[in-house]
Scaffold this active site. Structure first.
Site, PDB file in Angstrom:
ATOM      1  N   GLY A   1       0.795  -1.219   0.000  1.00 27.32           N
ATOM      2  CA  GLY A   1       0.000   0.000   0.000  1.00 27.32           C
ATOM      3  C   GLY A   1       0.823   1.261   0.000  1.00 27.32           C
TER       4      GLY A   1
ATOM      5  CG  HIS B   1       0.283   2.410   8.260  1.00 31.68           C
ATOM      6  ND1 HIS B   1       1.394   2.960   8.881  1.00 31.68           N
ATOM      7  CD2 HIS B   1       0.752   1.481   7.387  1.00 31.68           C
ATOM      8  CE1 HIS B   1       2.484   2.373   8.414  1.00 31.68           C
ATOM      9  NE2 HIS B   1       2.124   1.489   7.500  1.00 31.68           N
TER      10      HIS B   1
ATOM     11  N   GLY C   1     -20.582  25.394 -25.192  1.00 30.52           N
ATOM     12  CA  GLY C   1     -19.939  26.395 -26.028  1.00 30.52           C
ATOM     13  C   GLY C   1     -20.940  27.284 -26.735  1.00 30.52           C
TER      14      GLY C   1
END
Length: 580
Positions: A55, A221, A567
């Site tokens: 991790g 952690h 637009g």
């Protein structure tokens, strides 16, 4: 974010290791032991082994390779590997010169790596263990006997120890040099949210950070830091707080390393995994600037990237390594910077790192051209009247931004409204300045320049091309008639539209800005009636809701999404403003 493509932690860890071996054929994965090792290692050199919970990639596994780690052992996500795994890793890359084991200063890591180390020693082999402790956010009083936590400074210890081992230095020397690096390390992190561990339940809502809250010093952690802050401070204020904890010698609870302005320092900026590289890069630069301004510290090396992550953590860390002193071992002196600079073949280490950050560009920068200021109109306009008309138009566009952004978020990437707003703000600033003139050609051309400077992306380019064509059309028309009228503006708009069509395939029916712009220009050219032209622009924009987009990111939106093109709405807001 508690959604993941892979939710089985065991699959994640093992396949992640295999990916590294796919990329570097000198690496091998030991599946049962869940570690990766450099199989071409030199058995006469010290083997350097590290590891810890998964991790945090690229730590530790991506730093395995020639010149750095010999092996890295992985536990499950945020959990230490077992001593059996670690011992198997040590035996796999056993060396005549001995083994240096590096772990982060967490109880589980120290116990498991220590147990494996003792097994190796019991077998009569040379082995040493060092634990990296560089976090300053939790001071001496709170950390007690446990000591500082290990953060991204671990990576610099990996690099230095691996380089020393690659030079053939004995185990005692490699260990001494690595310990010297640890003794000169300080790190701190900051996070906007906890991370979700794949395969686990989401964090309880009462424990989650609020939208306007962050945590200073949160561990890798999800462990608590030194404090939560709300509201979230400006990035400059946050960096100031972080550097104060790292460098303030009057704070006896946290003054672990004395670093002064004349010291040689290495800066490592760590992305915890979830910050965009754009935001992270900006933060990294701000840290470098704050070090120079507030502490007179100018790093001799700067590294920035995801080095020790916390999965996809929304945060960053700062690590400083004082490298001023040379490490003396058995009559020899070693520079920590030289060891950091030593080439390696590890996937996770940056390949492009200049050896001299003081090198500057000696040739100078070219200037950005301001445009052709020599073009002049044979006529002038009522400056204040034109100024007010433009102000009305731009203010109307700014007012419409939320609506434009809403629809663009549904059918595009959500930036159309903010891009148009930036352009409008730039034009407003220009027309209210002394640079605004009564020359019609120059007005249009200067607006084109302002658009170039303030609007990026596709829409910025399209509007800039349109207005440059508009200026060209005005110039050609005024050279013939030398009279300013609605017909003059109409002729300029016709050339502007023709110019735009040279550079875009967009046409009416494609669900773009052209669905409003083309009917506006064509109606105004034909009738010279502004209100009638604006009405046709509105009709064109409304019709885009039922069109299938053929250009831009809206192409990928499902047919069930029925919204007008952002637009086209922007064009309507602009031209509508001229009628106010």
């Amino acid at each position: 974010m508690d959604k993941h493509f892979i939710n089985d932690p065991e699959v994640l860890v093992l396949d992640g290791l295999k990916s590294l071996a796919d990329m570097n054929k000198t690496l091998t994965v030991h599946e049962e032991g869940k570690f990766i090792y450099f199989h071409d290692y030199n058995k006469k050199n010290v083997s350097v082994i590290s590891g810890g919970g998964a991790g945090h990639e690229p730590t530790h596994s991506s730093f395995v390779g020639k010149g750095m780690l010999t092996a890295a052992v992985s536990g499950s996500i945020f959990a230490s590997p077992s001593s059996k795994q670690i011992y198997t890793g040590i035996k796999q890359v056993e060396s005549e010169a001995g083994t240096l084991v590096i772990c982060k200063n967490y109880t589980g890591d120290i116990l498991h790596f220590g147990m494996a180390l003792e097994k190796q020693r019991t077998a009569g082999k040379k082995a040493e263990l060092i634990a990296v402790a560089d976090d300053v956010s939790v001071g001496r009083k709170k950390s007690g006997k446990v000591g500082r936590r290990g953060l991204s400074g671990t990576v610099l210890v990996h690099k230095i120890a691996g380089a020393a081992a690659a030079r053939g230095l004995p185990l005692e020397a490699v260990t001494t040099i690595a310990k010297a690096a640890i003794d000169n390390l300080v790190s701190i992190g900051a996070s906007l949210a906890h991370v979700h561990v794949p395969g686990h339940e989401p964090i309880a809502k009462e424990d989650e950070m609020k939208h306007d809250e962050m945590e200073l010093g949160m561990g890798i952690h999800n462990e608590p830091g030194c404090k939560r802050i709300s509201p979230i401070p400006s990035i400059d204020d946050l960096i100031a707080q972080m550097l104060k904890q790292m460098l303030d010698q009057s704070d006896k609870d946290r003054a672990y390393v004395k670093i002064e302005g004349d010291d040689e320092v290495v800066l490592l900026m760590n992305n915890l995994g979830g910050l965009s590289m754009l935001e992270f890069s900006a933060i990294s630069h701000k840290v470098k600037e704050a070090l120079a301004k507030e502490y007179k510290i100018n790093p001799v090396r700067i590294f920035a990237g995801p080095f020790t992550t916390s999965l996809n953590g929304l945060g960053f860390g700062i690590t400083l390594l004082r490298t001023t002193d040379r490490v003396k071992v058995e009559g020899e002196e070693y520079s920590l910077v030289d060891l950091i600079d030593q080439p390696v073949e590890a996937i996770g280490w940056p390949l492009c790192q200049p050896s001299d950050l003081k090198s500057k560009n000696k040739i100078g920068n070219v200037s950005i051209e301001e445009g052709q200021k020599d073009v002049k109109s044979p006529v002038t306009v009522d400056k204040e009247k034109v100024r007010q008309a433009i102000v009305n138009s731009m203010e109307n566009l700014i007012k419409a931004e939320p609506k434009i952004t809403k629809f663009d978020t549904m059918a595009g990437d959500g930036d159309c409204g903010t891009t148009l707003k930036r352009g409008a703000e730039g034009v407003l600033k220009f027309v209210k300045s002394d640079k605004f003139s009564d020359d019609p050609i120059r007005i249009v051309r200067d607006i084109a320049d302002v658009i170039e400077d303030n609007m990026d992306g596709t829409s910025g380019a399209l509007y800039a091309i349109f207005f440059h064509g508009f200026a060209k059309g005005m110039k050609d028309t005024l050279e013939k008639s030398k009279d300013i009228s609605s017909k003059t503006w109409a002729a300029g708009l016709k050339v502007a539209l023709d110019t735009l069509f040279k550079y875009t395939p967009a046409r009416p029916g494609d669900s773009t800005m052209c669905d409003a712009l083309v009917p506006f220009v064509e109606t105004f050219v034909k009738t010279n009636d502004l209100n009638a032209a604006v009405e046709e622009a509105r009709k064109g924009a409304d019709a885009t809701a039922d069109m299938q987009a053929k250009l831009g990111r809206a192409v990928y939106v499902g047919d069930d999404v029925k919204v007008p093109d952002a637009g086209a709405l922007g064009v309507v807001a602009i031209v509508e403003g001229f009628t106010k």
